[in-house]
Write a protein that holds these residues in place. Structure first.
Motif, PDB file in Angstrom:
ATOM      1  N   CYS A   1       0.822  -1.210   0.000  1.00 19.57           N
ATOM      2  CA  CYS A   1       0.000   0.000   0.000  1.00 19.57           C
ATOM      3  C   CYS A   1       0.855   1.259   0.000  1.00 19.57           C
ATOM      4  N   LYS A   2       1.983   1.232   0.691  1.00 18.28           N
ATOM      5  CA  LYS A   2       2.861   2.400   0.735  1.00 18.28           C
ATOM      6  C   LYS A   2       3.435   2.730  -0.640  1.00 18.28           C
ATOM      7  N   ASP A   3       3.602   1.726  -1.485  1.00 16.25           N
ATOM      8  CA  ASP A   3       4.204   1.949  -2.806  1.00 16.25           C
ATOM      9  C   ASP A   3       3.229   2.535  -3.820  1.00 16.25           C
ATOM     10  N   ASN A   4       1.915   2.571  -3.482  1.00 18.13           N
ATOM     11  CA  ASN A   4       0.899   3.189  -4.352  1.00 18.13           C
ATOM     12  C   ASN A   4       0.899   2.598  -5.762  1.00 18.13           C
ATOM     13  N   ILE A   5       1.025   1.282  -5.838  1.00 12.27           N
ATOM     14  CA  ILE A   5       0.989   0.630  -7.151  1.00 12.27           C
ATOM     15  C   ILE A   5      -0.448   0.435  -7.625  1.00 12.27           C
ATOM     16  N   TYR A   6      -1.341   0.133  -6.699  1.00  8.25           N
ATOM     17  CA  TYR A   6      -2.756  -0.065  -7.018  1.00  8.25           C
ATOM     18  C   TYR A   6      -3.585   1.008  -6.330  1.00  8.25           C
ATOM     19  N   PRO A   7      -4.709   1.393  -6.940  1.00 14.99           N
ATOM     20  CA  PRO A   7      -5.520   2.474  -6.352  1.00 14.99           C
ATOM     21  C   PRO A   7      -6.397   1.960  -5.196  1.00 14.99           C
ATOM     22  N   TYR A   8      -6.848   2.909  -4.375  1.00  9.39           N
ATOM     23  CA  TYR A   8      -7.844   2.686  -3.321  1.00  9.39           C
ATOM     24  C   TYR A   8      -7.338   1.825  -2.160  1.00  9.39           C
ATOM     25  N   ILE A   9      -6.036   1.555  -2.053  1.00  5.61           N
ATOM     26  CA  ILE A   9      -5.561   0.737  -0.934  1.00  5.61           C
ATOM     27  C   ILE A   9      -4.606   1.521  -0.038  1.00  5.61           C
ATOM     28  N   GLY A  10      -4.392   2.800  -0.359  1.00  6.04           N
ATOM     29  CA  GLY A  10      -3.484   3.605   0.444  1.00  6.04           C
ATOM     30  C   GLY A  10      -3.955   3.778   1.880  1.00  6.04           C
ATOM     31  N   PHE A  11      -5.260   3.584   2.120  1.00 11.28           N
ATOM     32  CA  PHE A  11      -5.820   3.705   3.475  1.00 11.28           C
ATOM     33  C   PHE A  11      -5.157   2.724   4.440  1.00 11.28           C
TER      34      PHE A  11
ATOM     35  N   LYS B   1      -0.689   1.106 -16.206  1.00 12.31           N
ATOM     36  CA  LYS B   1      -0.643   2.331 -15.407  1.00 12.31           C
ATOM     37  C   LYS B   1       0.764   2.922 -15.314  1.00 12.31           C
ATOM     38  N   LYS B   2       1.798   2.078 -15.376  1.00 15.06           N
ATOM     39  CA  LYS B   2       3.190   2.527 -15.292  1.00 15.06           C
ATOM     40  C   LYS B   2       3.420   3.410 -14.065  1.00 15.06           C
ATOM     41  N   PRO B   3       3.443   2.825 -12.870  1.00 11.84           N
ATOM     42  CA  PRO B   3       3.657   3.638 -11.666  1.00 11.84           C
ATOM     43  C   PRO B   3       5.013   4.326 -11.691  1.00 11.84           C
ATOM     44  N   GLU B   4       5.046   5.531 -11.140  1.00 15.56           N
ATOM     45  CA  GLU B   4       6.274   6.335 -11.163  1.00 15.56           C
ATOM     46  C   GLU B   4       7.188   5.924 -10.010  1.00 15.56           C
ATOM     47  N   VAL B   5       7.781   4.764 -10.137  1.00 14.34           N
ATOM     48  CA  VAL B   5       8.744   4.278  -9.149  1.00 14.34           C
ATOM     49  C   VAL B   5       9.999   3.837  -9.883  1.00 14.34           C
ATOM     50  N   ASN B   6      11.124   3.992  -9.220  1.00 18.69           N
ATOM     51  CA  ASN B   6      12.397   3.569  -9.795  1.00 18.69           C
ATOM     52  C   ASN B   6      13.206   2.913  -8.682  1.00 18.69           C
ATOM     53  N   TRP B   7      13.245   1.585  -8.703  1.00 20.99           N
ATOM     54  CA  TRP B   7      13.906   0.824  -7.655  1.00 20.99           C
ATOM     55  C   TRP B   7      15.212   0.192  -8.138  1.00 20.99           C
ATOM     56  N   GLY B   8      15.655   0.555  -9.326  1.00 21.83           N
ATOM     57  CA  GLY B   8      16.886  -0.039  -9.833  1.00 21.83           C
ATOM     58  C   GLY B   8      16.765  -1.539 -10.008  1.00 21.83           C
ATOM     59  N   SER B   9      15.667  -1.984 -10.619  1.00 24.40           N
ATOM     60  CA  SER B   9      15.404  -3.413 -10.744  1.00 24.40           C
ATOM     61  C   SER B   9      16.335  -4.056 -11.764  1.00 24.40           C
ATOM     62  N   SER B  10      16.417  -5.378 -11.690  1.00 24.52           N
ATOM     63  CA  SER B  10      17.242  -6.115 -12.643  1.00 24.52           C
ATOM     64  C   SER B  10      16.661  -6.051 -14.046  1.00 24.52           C
ATOM     65  N   VAL B  11      15.365  -5.753 -14.163  1.00 20.63           N
ATOM     66  CA  VAL B  11      14.761  -5.591 -15.489  1.00 20.63           C
ATOM     67  C   VAL B  11      15.366  -4.375 -16.185  1.00 20.63           C
ATOM     68  N   GLN B  12      15.586  -3.300 -15.417  1.00 16.96           N
ATOM     69  CA  GLN B  12      16.243  -2.135 -15.996  1.00 16.96           C
ATOM     70  C   GLN B  12      17.666  -2.476 -16.449  1.00 16.96           C
TER      71      GLN B  12
END
Length: 922
Positions: A436-446, A558-569
């Motif tokens: 929920c903290k990562d805000n990847i999906y909507p309506y669960i930030g609560f 949706k392409k969330p605006e996060v950049n975690w330096g993943s191995s995919v990158q």
């Protein structure tokens, strides 16, 4: 003043060094020594990040003597102490928790039955195969958890930070839900055991189903209260359960050493006799009697290895605790499973009647078959009739019967089920809170909010409690239970694949301190996990994959605006680098030609129509770079904002800027500075008449200057709709192929018609010809287009292009050119010569007369275009090649004339006379 401010900043920095007991470098008092604070993530630590001085600061630095002070005050006094969160070591935080999760009801109620079916040898094989899968996963978990600091979130955190949010997000949802279901499943297992005890003592509450619901509801509510009390109380409860289990194990092993009484012998318990060899090999019985069915029944007991990793945020040193605790838990639980399966197989017969009258006298004469005859008991009758009620094959209570004191085994069952339910009840909210903290999906930030010193996810606890309660009230989890194993196996597969993928990208950032792993064991673990999903329950595997693919598709969209330096990158970089190097040694071929476009947009937000148009035929096909030439005092623009604007507009393009004294120099540098690509298309806008869609314009006419001012005010979030973003319907794309440029004039409309917005548009090709040969010219062009495999609606031959233009149109052309004429007849020779030197772009009378025929042809061509393409969606006209003897102002007048009076976008296009299309196969 500036120097004084700099000295003040320097003194502040030195005071900061003194307060933190950090020494400056020997090079400069402003230059800091290496320190952990400079590399800490402010969002992870929850405090202000201290930064090292910049290079500019160091270049301007003036050494300031560090004043020694012997009476420095201590910042943290007695009254400054704050409540510290509870943190656990590797024993209580990981090992004990994993062992409790691995030990479950299968150990007490199913392991003996599996031993009777598969025999001791194959039971060991089943145990070792399960341990192989979990051990490989544990090695991958250990590698990932030691490659940097692990925050809360367990399996979700590891997968998302390694493979990115696209795969981490779906696993976070599925894994959290699986933990909530597992809490309900273990609670129901405890409730059913209590219900059976109540039935045994004739003390039912209501009936068998409702008793499970009542007991389960009360139990999960008590577990919730323990969880809400905090991790400290939850940990103490787990230690209590662990001690109860240890006592029950000791009770069992002591029971195997106690000589069996006649009552125990009647139910098949004889102690260590020659029974071991009899039970060494399999004896498959019933419809469930096969190896893979036994493996499917046993494997869920081994899936609790992530219990410690799931509370990674509550561990003192996760990078040490997770590997050590998880591997030690697997080792000791494996030893316990192997020991119990071998001892129970050595002490108990497969079949026994439980009838004391089946004992044999010393001198018996009746028929007797089987091992029991040598032990003084005759169970032949019940074996042949299949009515034996006791023994390994017929009773699930064997461990209770073998033990020294049966109720302690019940206590072990209660401890195993309740500890697992409590661990799952804690794990699910912890993982879900991180998601929920990562805000990847909507309506669960609560549910992301935490409370207390340990940041407890109280809201997520209540959500998990509600989910578990719903499934407990159903009281029929036999259909849902296979989903739990599949969800866990799916997590194992992605964890193993994460380790494999991160290792094979050769990223310098992949430096796990845990060395005892191999990327190929990770790949093997991923493959075997997927295979097991389908071997255990194929329909549950399909449901799990379907859910993950749906959630994966949402995150990709949706392409969330996060950049975690993943191995995919890292993998994307490797692939791009490898392909670029391989293409460098390959000669271009006309079949693979793609237009590489440098688009002189300036700021892309200023010319959205040009961006949309070029993006229409380059998206997913070729390269597009928006070039921005910064002249004079224009400040550097924010590249990230420009890229963000392009992404929001769904235009796949790069953005680059260059400071230059004039447009020519900037364009030359943009064309030559990109060594990795050779641009063959330069696109620019001559006017902005179509920058805004006509459908949303006001009735008032907007001048170009006003349009520029308005567009400059646009922010990244302001998206202006242009004509190229609308569906074109059945309008035509008119191509005036005046000169053969190699086929680029035909290739661009073909690429456009591949797009959804232009798919229904019809392409018409106009060529120049004569009245006498019109049909032959038309057939030849159609043949050429057919060989190019281009779907052209019609070919039209223009036979009137040699006619002189109308006088009014010629007058309009001359009036437009008048401000750029050098009227030599009205000037003396000296002034005229000076004008020619100062204004070389002005058109002289001699040049005007020499190029008059060409000017008339341009005007005449404009008349033809206006007549034929009145309702076209787009007009493409071959661009005349600028010649050395043609003044620039006259050439630009020709271009303006060609597009004059048209109510649709006009593309003036010219190839470099090299073929970009071919009708050959090689």
């Amino acid at each position: 003043v500036g120097f004084q401010l700099f000295l003040f900043a320097s003194s502040l920095f030195i005071q900061e060094l003194k307060q933190d007991n950090r020494r400056p470098s020997i090079y400069s008092t402003m230059d800091a020594m290496p320190h952990l604070e400079f590399y800490a993530n402010a969002t992870a630590t929850g405090r202000i990040r201290r930064s090292r001085p910049s290079l500019e600061t160091l270049r301007k630095a003036v050494d300031v003597t560090l004043q020694e002070s012997g009476n420095e005050s201590k910042e943290n006094g007695a009254g400054g102490k704050t409540a510290q969160p509870v943190r656990f070591g590797w024993v209580t935080g990981v090992m004990v928790r994993c062992m409790l999760n691995i030990w479950g009801v299968i150990l007490f109620l199913r392991l003996s039955w599996i031993t009777s079916q598969a025999g001791i040898l194959l039971t060991w094989l089943i145990i070792l195969m399960s341990v192989l899968v979990t051990s490989i996963t544990a090695l991958s978990v250990s590698a990932i958890s030691t490659n940097g600091r692990v925050s809360s979130g367990g399996a979700y955190f590891m997968i998302s930070r390694t493979l990115g949010p696209e795969l981490g997000g779906p696993i976070g949802v599925v894994f959290s839900f699986a933990n909530a279901l597992a809490c309900a499943l273990n609670t129901v297992g405890f409730s059913e055991t209590v219900r059976d005890l109540l039935i045994e003592y004739d003390s039912q509450i209501v009936d068998s189903i409702n008793d499970v619901r009542i007991i389960g509801s009360i139990t999960v509510t008590v577990l919730l209260l323990i969880s809400l009390a905090g991790m400290e109380w939850e940990s103490k409860t787990q230690i209590l359960f662990f001690l109860v289990l240890m006592v029950s194990f000791i009770n069992y092993f002591v029971g195997t050493l106690i000589p069996a009484t006649p009552q125990k012998q009647s139910i098949g318990v004889f102690g260590y006799r020659e029974i071991f060899l009899e039970n060494l090999f399999p004896d498959w019985r019933g419809p469930e009697g096969d190896f893979f069915r036994m493996f499917a029944i046993f494997f869920p007991s081994a899936i609790g290895i992530l219990a410690g990793a799931n509370i990674s945020g509550d561990l003192k040193e996760p990078e040490i605790a997770i590997p050590r605790g998880t591997l030690m838990a697997i080792f000791w639980t494996t030893v316990s499973y192997l020991a119990i399966s071998s001892t129970v197989g050595a002490c108990v017969l497969r079949d026994a009647s439980g009838n004391m009258n089946d004992s044999l006298p010393l001198n018996f004469t009746e028929a007797c078959e089987g091992l029991s005859c040598g032990l003084g008991w005759n169970f032949t009758e019940c074996q042949q009739s299949g009515t034996c009620s006791f023994g390994l094959s017929n009773s699930f209570q064997v461990l209770i019967q073998v033990s020294g004191f049966g109720p302690l085994i019940y206590a072990g069952i209660f401890a195993a089920t309740l500890s697992s339910a409590l661990a799952f009840l804690v794990s699910a909210p912890k993982v879900f809170q991180c998601l929920c903290k990562d805000n990847i999906y909507p309506y669960i930030g609560f549910f992301a909010k935490g409370y207390g010193k340990n940041n407890e996810p109280l809201r997520a606890y209540l959500l998990c409690y509600i989910i578990a309660m719903c499934f407990i009230l159903i009281a029929e989890l036999n259909v849902i239970a296979p989903l739990i194993s599949n969800f866990f196996l799916c997590s194992y597969a992605l964890i193993n694949f994460s380790c494999f993928h991160a290792s094979n990208t050769n990223s310098p950032g992949w430096r796990p301190s845990f060395r005892y792993f191999s990327p190929w064991t990770g790949l093997f673990g991923a493959v075997i996990s997927v295979v097991l999903m389908f071997l255990l329950t194929w329909w549950a595997a399909l449901i799990a994959f379907g859910l993950i693919i749906f959630l994966f598709g949402y995150v990709v969209y949706k392409k969330p605006e996060v950049n975690w330096g993943s191995s995919v990158q890292a993998s994307t970089y490797n692939m791009a680098l490898s392909y670029s190097v391989s293409l460098a040694g390959v000669e271009d071929h006309v079949k693979n030609y793609r237009p590489q476009c440098l688009v002189l947009t300036g700021p892309p937000t200023l010319r959205p129509a040009l961006v949309d148009f070029v993006g229409s035929f380059t998206k997913n096909v070729s390269l597009m770079i928006c070039g921005d030439i910064l002249m004079k005092s224009v400040s550097q623009r924010n590249s990230n904002e420009m890229i963000k604007w392009l992404n929001q507009r769904k235009v796949r393009s790069f953005y680059t800027s260059f400071k230059a004294s004039d447009l020519r120099e900037g364009a030359r540098h943009l064309l030559t500075d990109h060594w990795y690509v050779v641009f063959d298309c330069v696109c620019m806008s001559l006017n902005q008449a179509f920058e805004v869609d006509e459908a949303i314009e006001s009735d008032d006419q907007i001048s170009d200057a006003d349009s520029d001012v308005d567009n400059r005010k646009n922010t990244v979030n302001d998206q202006i709709k242009t004509v190229f973003q609308s569906k074109q319907g059945k309008k035509t794309i008119d191509v005036y192929w005046i000169s053969d440029d190699g086929g680029l004039t035909l290739l661009v409309p073909y690429l456009l018609t591949r797009r959804k917005r232009w798919r229904r548009s019809k392409v018409r090709v106009f060529i120049i010809g004569e009245q006498q040969t019109m049909e032959n010219d038309r057939k030849e062009m159609k043949t050429l287009l057919q060989r190019f495999r281009l779907d052209v609606h019609d070919v039209i031959v223009m036979t009137d292009s040699e006619r002189p233009p109308l006088a009014k149109n010629m007058r309009r052309f001359e009036e437009m050119l008048a401000p750029f004429r050098l009227n030599e007849g009205q000037l003396d020779e000296r002034t005229a010569q000076q004008q020619r030197t100062e204004f070389p772009w002005k058109v002289t009378d001699k040049e005007m007369d020499a190029l008059r025929l060409k000017s008339e042809k341009k005007v005449r061509l404009n008349e033809i275009i206006r007549r034929n393409s009145k309702y076209a969606a787009l007009v493409l006209v071959s661009l005349p090649v600028p010649q050395a003897d043609c003044p620039s102002s006259l050439y630009m007048s020709w271009l303006d004339t060609l597009s004059c009076g048209l109510h649709c976008p006009v593309l003036l296009i010219r190839g470099n006379q090299q073929n970009v299309m071919t009708f050959y196969c090689q």
